[in-house]
Every structure is written in structure tokens, then in C-alpha cells.
Design a protein around this motif. Structure first.
Motif, PDB file in Angstrom:
ATOM      1  N   ASN A 107      12.295  17.900  25.845  1.00 20.21           N
ATOM      2  CA  ASN A 107      13.919  19.171  26.022  1.00 20.21           C
ATOM      3  C   ASN A 107      14.705  17.992  25.622  1.00 20.21           C
ATOM      4  O   ASN A 107      15.952  18.613  26.147  1.00 20.21           O
ATOM      5  CB  ASN A 107      13.348  20.319  26.818  1.00 20.21           C
ATOM      6  CG  ASN A 107      11.884  21.117  26.993  1.00 20.21           C
ATOM      7  OD1 ASN A 107      12.238  21.556  26.171  1.00 20.21           O
ATOM      8  ND2 ASN A 107      11.267  20.968  27.526  1.00 20.21           N
ATOM      9  N   THR A 108      14.817  16.647  25.291  1.00 20.26           N
ATOM     10  CA  THR A 108      15.909  15.808  25.004  1.00 20.26           C
ATOM     11  C   THR A 108      17.100  15.569  24.219  1.00 20.26           C
ATOM     12  O   THR A 108      17.979  16.078  24.213  1.00 20.26           O
ATOM     13  CB  THR A 108      16.302  14.789  25.397  1.00 20.26           C
ATOM     14  OG1 THR A 108      14.996  14.126  24.557  1.00 20.26           O
ATOM     15  CG2 THR A 108      14.924  14.546  27.735  1.00 20.26           C
ATOM     16  N   GLY A 109      15.794  16.850  23.031  1.00 22.36           N
ATOM     17  CA  GLY A 109      16.442  16.326  22.157  1.00 22.36           C
ATOM     18  C   GLY A 109      16.563  15.233  21.152  1.00 22.36           C
ATOM     19  O   GLY A 109      16.896  14.338  20.085  1.00 22.36           O
ATOM     20  N   ILE A 110      16.294  14.107  22.140  1.00 24.08           N
ATOM     21  CA  ILE A 110      16.182  12.628  21.576  1.00 24.08           C
ATOM     22  C   ILE A 110      14.523  12.426  20.835  1.00 24.08           C
ATOM     23  O   ILE A 110      13.725  12.567  20.953  1.00 24.08           O
ATOM     24  CB  ILE A 110      16.255  11.827  22.417  1.00 24.08           C
ATOM     25  CG1 ILE A 110      17.379  11.695  24.096  1.00 24.08           C
ATOM     26  CG2 ILE A 110      15.877  10.075  22.188  1.00 24.08           C
ATOM     27  CD1 ILE A 110      17.086  11.091  24.803  1.00 24.08           C
ATOM     28  N   GLU A 111      15.033  11.873  19.077  1.00 22.34           N
ATOM     29  CA  GLU A 111      13.961  11.820  18.384  1.00 22.34           C
ATOM     30  C   GLU A 111      13.183  10.749  19.117  1.00 22.34           C
ATOM     31  O   GLU A 111      13.535   8.852  19.053  1.00 22.34           O
ATOM     32  CB  GLU A 111      14.234  11.731  17.083  1.00 22.34           C
ATOM     33  CG  GLU A 111      15.264  12.976  16.497  1.00 22.34           C
ATOM     34  CD  GLU A 111      15.517  13.137  15.353  1.00 22.34           C
ATOM     35  OE1 GLU A 111      14.454  11.884  13.994  1.00 22.34           O
ATOM     36  OE2 GLU A 111      16.215  13.887  14.329  1.00 22.34           O
ATOM     37  N   LEU A 112      11.234  10.674  18.634  1.00 30.05           N
ATOM     38  CA  LEU A 112      11.111   9.746  19.154  1.00 30.05           C
ATOM     39  C   LEU A 112      10.130   9.069  17.508  1.00 30.05           C
ATOM     40  O   LEU A 112       9.776  10.101  17.148  1.00 30.05           O
ATOM     41  CB  LEU A 112       9.659  10.295  20.136  1.00 30.05           C
ATOM     42  CG  LEU A 112      10.421  10.374  21.965  1.00 30.05           C
ATOM     43  CD1 LEU A 112       9.290  10.578  22.602  1.00 30.05           C
ATOM     44  CD2 LEU A 112      11.267   8.752  22.014  1.00 30.05           C
ATOM     45  N   MET A 113       9.580   7.830  17.321  1.00 27.39           N
ATOM     46  CA  MET A 113       9.380   7.166  17.326  1.00 27.39           C
ATOM     47  C   MET A 113       7.775   6.731  17.787  1.00 27.39           C
ATOM     48  O   MET A 113       8.416   5.489  18.789  1.00 27.39           O
ATOM     49  CB  MET A 113       9.363   6.050  16.293  1.00 27.39           C
ATOM     50  CG  MET A 113       8.847   5.572  15.475  1.00 27.39           C
ATOM     51  SD  MET A 113       9.408   3.929  14.600  1.00 27.39           S
ATOM     52  CE  MET A 113      10.879   4.305  13.337  1.00 27.39           C
ATOM     53  N   ILE A 114       6.637   6.777  17.843  1.00 24.24           N
ATOM     54  CA  ILE A 114       5.314   6.236  19.046  1.00 24.24           C
ATOM     55  C   ILE A 114       4.966   5.740  17.413  1.00 24.24           C
ATOM     56  O   ILE A 114       4.561   5.262  16.729  1.00 24.24           O
ATOM     57  CB  ILE A 114       4.778   7.743  18.954  1.00 24.24           C
ATOM     58  CG1 ILE A 114       4.080   8.481  18.193  1.00 24.24           C
ATOM     59  CG2 ILE A 114       5.989   8.393  20.165  1.00 24.24           C
ATOM     60  CD1 ILE A 114       2.324   9.771  18.758  1.00 24.24           C
ATOM     61  N   GLY A 115       3.823   4.671  18.463  1.00 17.39           N
ATOM     62  CA  GLY A 115       2.612   4.359  18.083  1.00 17.39           C
ATOM     63  C   GLY A 115       1.398   3.633  18.580  1.00 17.39           C
ATOM     64  O   GLY A 115       1.000   4.252  19.219  1.00 17.39           O
ATOM     65  N   ILE A 116       0.836   3.434  17.269  1.00 16.84           N
ATOM     66  CA  ILE A 116      -0.905   3.509  17.004  1.00 16.84           C
ATOM     67  C   ILE A 116      -0.772   1.463  17.606  1.00 16.84           C
ATOM     68  O   ILE A 116      -0.487   1.696  16.629  1.00 16.84           O
ATOM     69  CB  ILE A 116      -1.644   3.990  15.823  1.00 16.84           C
ATOM     70  CG1 ILE A 116      -1.759   5.667  16.263  1.00 16.84           C
ATOM     71  CG2 ILE A 116      -3.271   3.865  16.641  1.00 16.84           C
ATOM     72  CD1 ILE A 116      -1.940   6.329  15.416  1.00 16.84           C
ATOM     73  N   PRO A 117      -1.109   1.455  18.589  1.00 15.83           N
ATOM     74  CA  PRO A 117      -1.238   0.133  18.559  1.00 15.83           C
ATOM     75  C   PRO A 117      -2.416  -0.756  17.995  1.00 15.83           C
ATOM     76  O   PRO A 117      -3.604  -0.051  17.678  1.00 15.83           O
ATOM     77  CB  PRO A 117      -1.938  -0.395  19.694  1.00 15.83           C
ATOM     78  CG  PRO A 117      -1.748   1.230  20.991  1.00 15.83           C
ATOM     79  CD  PRO A 117      -1.303   2.181  20.100  1.00 15.83           C
ATOM     80  N   ASN A 118      -1.887  -2.093  16.679  1.00 18.45           N
ATOM     81  CA  ASN A 118      -3.727  -2.251  16.283  1.00 18.45           C
ATOM     82  C   ASN A 118      -4.855  -2.183  17.451  1.00 18.45           C
ATOM     83  O   ASN A 118      -6.002  -2.228  16.275  1.00 18.45           O
ATOM     84  CB  ASN A 118      -3.150  -3.942  16.486  1.00 18.45           C
ATOM     85  CG  ASN A 118      -1.183  -4.556  15.531  1.00 18.45           C
ATOM     86  OD1 ASN A 118      -1.442  -3.298  15.029  1.00 18.45           O
ATOM     87  ND2 ASN A 118      -1.291  -5.813  15.426  1.00 18.45           N
ATOM     88  N   SER A 119      -4.411  -2.534  18.453  1.00 19.62           N
ATOM     89  CA  SER A 119      -6.220  -2.402  19.109  1.00 19.62           C
ATOM     90  C   SER A 119      -6.803  -1.521  18.668  1.00 19.62           C
ATOM     91  O   SER A 119      -8.265  -1.259  18.969  1.00 19.62           O
ATOM     92  CB  SER A 119      -5.689  -2.456  20.427  1.00 19.62           C
ATOM     93  OG  SER A 119      -5.077  -1.769  21.211  1.00 19.62           O
ATOM     94  N   ASP A 120      -6.548  -0.131  18.359  1.00 16.36           N
ATOM     95  CA  ASP A 120      -6.708   1.052  18.516  1.00 16.36           C
ATOM     96  C   ASP A 120      -7.481   0.918  16.959  1.00 16.36           C
ATOM     97  O   ASP A 120      -7.596   1.997  16.435  1.00 16.36           O
ATOM     98  CB  ASP A 120      -5.538   2.220  18.591  1.00 16.36           C
ATOM     99  CG  ASP A 120      -5.958   1.693  20.185  1.00 16.36           C
ATOM    100  OD1 ASP A 120      -6.447   1.444  21.078  1.00 16.36           O
ATOM    101  OD2 ASP A 120      -4.795   2.861  20.584  1.00 16.36           O
ATOM    102  N   LEU A 121      -6.877   0.341  15.806  1.00 14.27           N
ATOM    103  CA  LEU A 121      -6.992   0.586  13.953  1.00 14.27           C
ATOM    104  C   LEU A 121      -8.095   0.817  13.979  1.00 14.27           C
ATOM    105  O   LEU A 121      -8.545   2.207  13.059  1.00 14.27           O
ATOM    106  CB  LEU A 121      -5.968  -0.008  12.963  1.00 14.27           C
ATOM    107  CG  LEU A 121      -4.697  -0.320  13.506  1.00 14.27           C
ATOM    108  CD1 LEU A 121      -4.332  -1.719  12.741  1.00 14.27           C
ATOM    109  CD2 LEU A 121      -3.870   0.490  13.184  1.00 14.27           C
ATOM    110  N   LEU A 122      -9.305   0.298  14.462  1.00 14.38           N
ATOM    111  CA  LEU A 122     -10.956   0.679  14.054  1.00 14.38           C
ATOM    112  C   LEU A 122     -11.328   1.952  14.608  1.00 14.38           C
ATOM    113  O   LEU A 122     -11.539   2.585  12.901  1.00 14.38           O
ATOM    114  CB  LEU A 122     -11.731  -0.583  14.780  1.00 14.38           C
ATOM    115  CG  LEU A 122     -12.899  -0.337  14.021  1.00 14.38           C
ATOM    116  CD1 LEU A 122     -13.387  -1.250  12.867  1.00 14.38           C
ATOM    117  CD2 LEU A 122     -13.851  -1.559  15.425  1.00 14.38           C
ATOM    118  N   PRO A 123     -11.216   2.323  15.364  1.00 10.30           N
ATOM    119  CA  PRO A 123     -11.422   3.941  15.680  1.00 10.30           C
ATOM    120  C   PRO A 123     -11.266   4.892  14.645  1.00 10.30           C
ATOM    121  O   PRO A 123     -11.332   5.967  14.092  1.00 10.30           O
ATOM    122  CB  PRO A 123     -11.297   4.505  16.706  1.00 10.30           C
ATOM    123  CG  PRO A 123     -10.441   3.359  17.502  1.00 10.30           C
ATOM    124  CD  PRO A 123     -10.823   1.935  16.433  1.00 10.30           C
TER     125      PRO A 123
END
Length: 452
Positions: A78-94
Motif C-alpha cells: 500500500n505504498t505505491g512503490i514498485e518492486l522488482m524482486i529476485g529469485i537467487p541463483n541458489s534457487d534456480l535448480l528447483p
């Protein structure tokens, strides 16, 4: 950092330059934006809710985080701030192995907080071609699984998917028209670019003129790296004129994309900046240079200047980073890219609206010998900006604002600008009366006239 490379034939490049120019003119532009990277590889960082207060105070509208931390996602709701979120390299395999893993992640980590938390991008992996282990083959399969999960949830057009790349993904970057991807990454790049083109997602790249200058100061001048050059560098193959290293690096990516017939893919800069402190050999990692680079960068971007190959074209850029991160290994500069220390003390003042002067002193005490400087609220600041700044000063800024409460000595005149001026000046005097202590995202100004 690659500075020099062989060139394509002149006629081919001239034609490519014309195509780039026409595409920039024909394409629509909704305006460039400046964001900031919120890394958390540090001790004693403020809680996410305090970070949100600081971000709002600085008028930052776009934030990149490197995972999907639930407390952070909740804080930005509810801030209106736009977020870019990440999936870390360590999680790529699953994510790459099974669609069900991407579905479950979206269900548990995104959908409970969206759309109250305004998530607009998901980055799947970061600079994978630089990773010590060969994980780049996992990226595109993981991206497709996340895309499919978003499609099932009806969000494929609302949240874009990409992956961030270092400039080292190029084999040639100078001159810009010779920009070419490293052929050793072809197995990764071809499916990646096909995905980005089909999903209309940007090619994300981290560009650091600081490294180009630090590693080759005889070929790159400091002024050119800092957007301060009074002369131009000519790309002889296209005739395009460059006045800064940042534009040169971005255009090298555009030419590399065009060489592979992917000229419709837009470029987004997901990291850039300048360190404020370095090791003994990094003499130009200073607060003044960091302030100069980022201030000039902000002005360059928000004015929709574009680049020589894409004049007036939209370019979204994220400054690295919000905080210094003391847990990072390597040279001293690696830990000192922040605008703030973890205790929220400013390293230097940045105006994300692009109004601040470039030559503000960032290291020295600006109070004159008679102590006759004050900090007051700017008459040009909006009420929203003033209120956000006032709330921060009286909260996280640790200023006692009881004097401006009803029936108290400084309540009159009962106006936002008067109360903000009282709070700003108190904070300014308590924090050494330095220029950076009177920033408040452009809402504060210094005066030698006693405001009382």
C-alpha cells in the motif's frame, strides 16, 4: 571491463544506426525512471518498515530487492512503490526442474501480498554467466516455469520476467557500434533473447563506468565516467557522439542485440553507481565522486535524454545501492556503494527528483565560522514530500518534535512548512550542520537568515 574491440564494416553499421534511430522515433515513450537497489548483505540494517520510511522520504518510487523476503514484501504494501524482486541463483535448480515448484513459490511468496505490494518485475537469477558454477542453463527453463505460473494466475501481462546480466556478457563493448555478445554464451543467450522478445520483457544489464575507469584510467577519463566531460568521443563507424561512459555501455548492448536481430528488446539498467570509499589503490572512490556520478545520472535519465543510438528513448535505471553492505568480500569499494550507512546516516545527499546542484560538497562541514547557517523547508517542495520528511525526522531521525505540538512554544504559526522547518533545522544542527544533513530528498534548503 571491455573497452576496445574490432569493428563491423562501416556500411553495415551506418545502416544499423539508422534503423536504431528510426525505431527510437517511432516507438512510444512513457518516461524514464530511477530506482534504487535494496541489498541486505549487512549487519544492523534498519527493519523493513523503517527502510520504507526512508525510501518514501527520498521520493524513491522504484526498488529492487534480491529475493522475495516476506517481511520486505509486507512493509512495501500500500505504498505505491514498485518492486522488482529476485529469485537467487541458489534457487534456480528447483525452479527449472519442476513447474510445481514455481507454482508453489508464486502461491506462497507472491499472491498473498499482490497487488497491495506492487510487484512489477521478477528477476530469475543474477549475472549467471559470472557464476563459478555453470548454472546459466537453468535460467531460461526456470523463467518459463515462472511465466507459466504467472499465466495461470492471470498475471503474465502485469509482472514481467527477466534475468540480470553483467556487461561481461559482451565480447566487444568499444566502440559501442562494435558491441557483440560473447559467443561462448550462445547456448544461454539464444533462448533467453527469444523468451524476452516473446514476453516483451527487457534485457537487464548491470553497467559500472567506475570499473571501466578504475581498470583503464589511461583510456577512460574520470570526467567521462562521471558525466562531466566537456568533449565528445566519436564512434567512427556511426558518427554518434558520446559524452559519457554510461551511454557508451548501454548502446553497446543495443548494438549487440541488433546484431542478433533482436532490436525490439529494450534495455533496462538494473545496477549502476559509484563507491564512496575504496582500498588504497581506489583513490577515486570518494563521496564527492559518488555524489557527482549519481546526481548526473539521475538528471540524465529523468530528462528522457536517451542514448546517442536511442535519443529520447525510455531508459529505466536502478542505482546501486541504498545501504553500504559490510558483509561483502573483496576490495573496500565492494562494501561502500550505499547512499546510506545501515544506521540511516547519509553518505551524501541525493535528490531523486533531479533538482539538487551537482557541486554540493559532501564531505565537509558547511556551517560558517559564526554558526549562522540554518536548514528550513523548501517553499518549492510539495505538501506530500514535506509531510513525509517531517514524519521521518520526528521518527527515525530521532528529533524531539514536541515543541511544534498544539499549545507548545513553536506550534505557531500552525503550518506544515513552519513545523517542517523547525524539525529540519533541529535535525541539521544535531547532525553536524553539514550539507547532507539538510537534504530531505530536496525538501530542505540552507539559509543564512535566522528563520525564527
Amino acid at each position: 571491463m571491455l573497452l576496445f574491440a574490432s569493428r563491423h564494416s562501416g556500411s553495415d553499421i551506418e545502416l544499423q544506426g539508422i534503423i536504431l534511430f528510426l525505431s527510437s522515433v517511432i516507438g512510444s515513450c512513457s518516461g524514464s525512471s530511477i530506482g534504487v537497489c535494496y541489498g541486505r548483505n549487512a549487519d544492523d540494517l534498519p527493519t523493513p518498515d523503517k527502510v520504507v520510511e526512508l525510501v518514501k522520504l527520498q521520493n524513491i518510487k522504484y526498488v529492487r530487492i534480491y529475493d522475495s523476503n516476506i517481511q520486505v514484501l509486507k512493509a512495501f504494501a500500500n505504498t505505491g512503490i514498485e518492486l522488482m524482486i529476485g529469485i537467487p541463483n541458489s534457487d534456480l535448480l528447483p525452479f527449472a526442474q519442476f513447474q510445481s515448484n514455481a507454482d508453489t513459490w508464486l502461491k506462497n511468496n507472491i499472491l498473498p501480498y499482490y497487488p497491495a505490494t506492487k510487484i512489477t518485475y521478477i528477476t530469475v537469477g543474477a549475472e549467471v554467466t559470472e557464476a563459478p558454477s555453470n548454472i546459466s542453463a537453468l535460467v531460461v527453463p526456470a523463467m518459463w516455469n515462472v511465466f507459466t505460473a504467472l499465466k495461470k494466475a492471470g498475471l503474465k501481462k502485469k509482472i514481467k520476467i527477466s534475468t540480470t546480466n553483467s556487461l561481461g556478457i559482451l565480447s566487444c563493448s568499444y566502440p559501442p557500434s562494435a558491441g557483440a555478445f560473447n559467443s561462448s554464451h550462445a547456448y544461454f543467450l539464444k533462448p533467453l533473447l527469444e523468451f524476452l522478445a516473446k514476453s516483451r520483457s527487457p534485457f537487464m544489464v548491470n553497467t559500472y563506468p567506475y570499473y571501466a575507469y578504475r581498470d583503464s584510467p589511461t583510456n577512460v577519463s574520470l570526467d567521462y565516467a562521471l558525466f562531466e566531460s566537456s568533449s565528445e568521443v566519436i564512434d567512427q563507424s556511426t558518427g554518434l557522439l558520446y559524452t559519457n561512459m554510461f551511454d557508451s555501455q548501454v548502446d553497446a548492448i543495443y548494438f549487440a542485440l541488433m546484431a542478433l536481430n533482436f532490436s525490439t528488446i529494450e534495455v533496462m539498467v538494473t545496477e549502476t553507481g559509484w563507491p564512496s570509499k575504496g582500498s588504497a589503490e581506489e583513490v577515486d572512490a570518494t563521496p564527492d565522486n559518488a555524489h557527482t556520478y549519481n546526481t548526473n545520472l539521475i538528471r540524465h535519465v529523468i530528462n528522457d535524454t536517451g542514448t546517442p543510438a536511442r535519443p529520447g528513448n525510455e531508459l529505466d535505471v536502478y542505482i546501486f545501492s541504498l545501504f553500504n553492505e559490510n558483509r561483502k568480500p573483496g576490495l573496500e569499494s565492494e562494501r561502500n556503494w550505499g547512499i546510506f550507512d545501515p544506521d540511516q546516516t547519509s553518505i551524501y545527499n541525493l535528490d531523486f527528483n533531479g533538482r539538487a546542484p551537482v557541486d554540493v560538497t559532501t564531505e565537509t562541514n558547511a556551517t560558517n565560522s559564526n554558526g549562522t547557517w540554518w536548514c528550513i523547508a523548501s517553499s518549492e517542495a510539495s505538501e506530500t514530500d514535506l509531510q513525509n520528511s517531517l514524519d521521518w525526522v520526528c521518527g527515525s531521525g530521532n528529533v524531539d518534535c514536541s515543541a511544534v505540538q498544539p499549545s507548545q512554544p513553536c506550534f505557531e504559526p500552525d503550518s506544515l512548512i513552519s513545523h517542517a522547518s523547525y524539525a529540519f533545522n533541529t535535525y541539521y544542527q544535531q547532525n553536524g550542520a553539514t550539507d547532507i544533513a539538510c537534504g530531505f530528498g530536496g525538501s530542505g534548503v540552507k539559509t543564512d537568515t535566522d528563520p525564527s
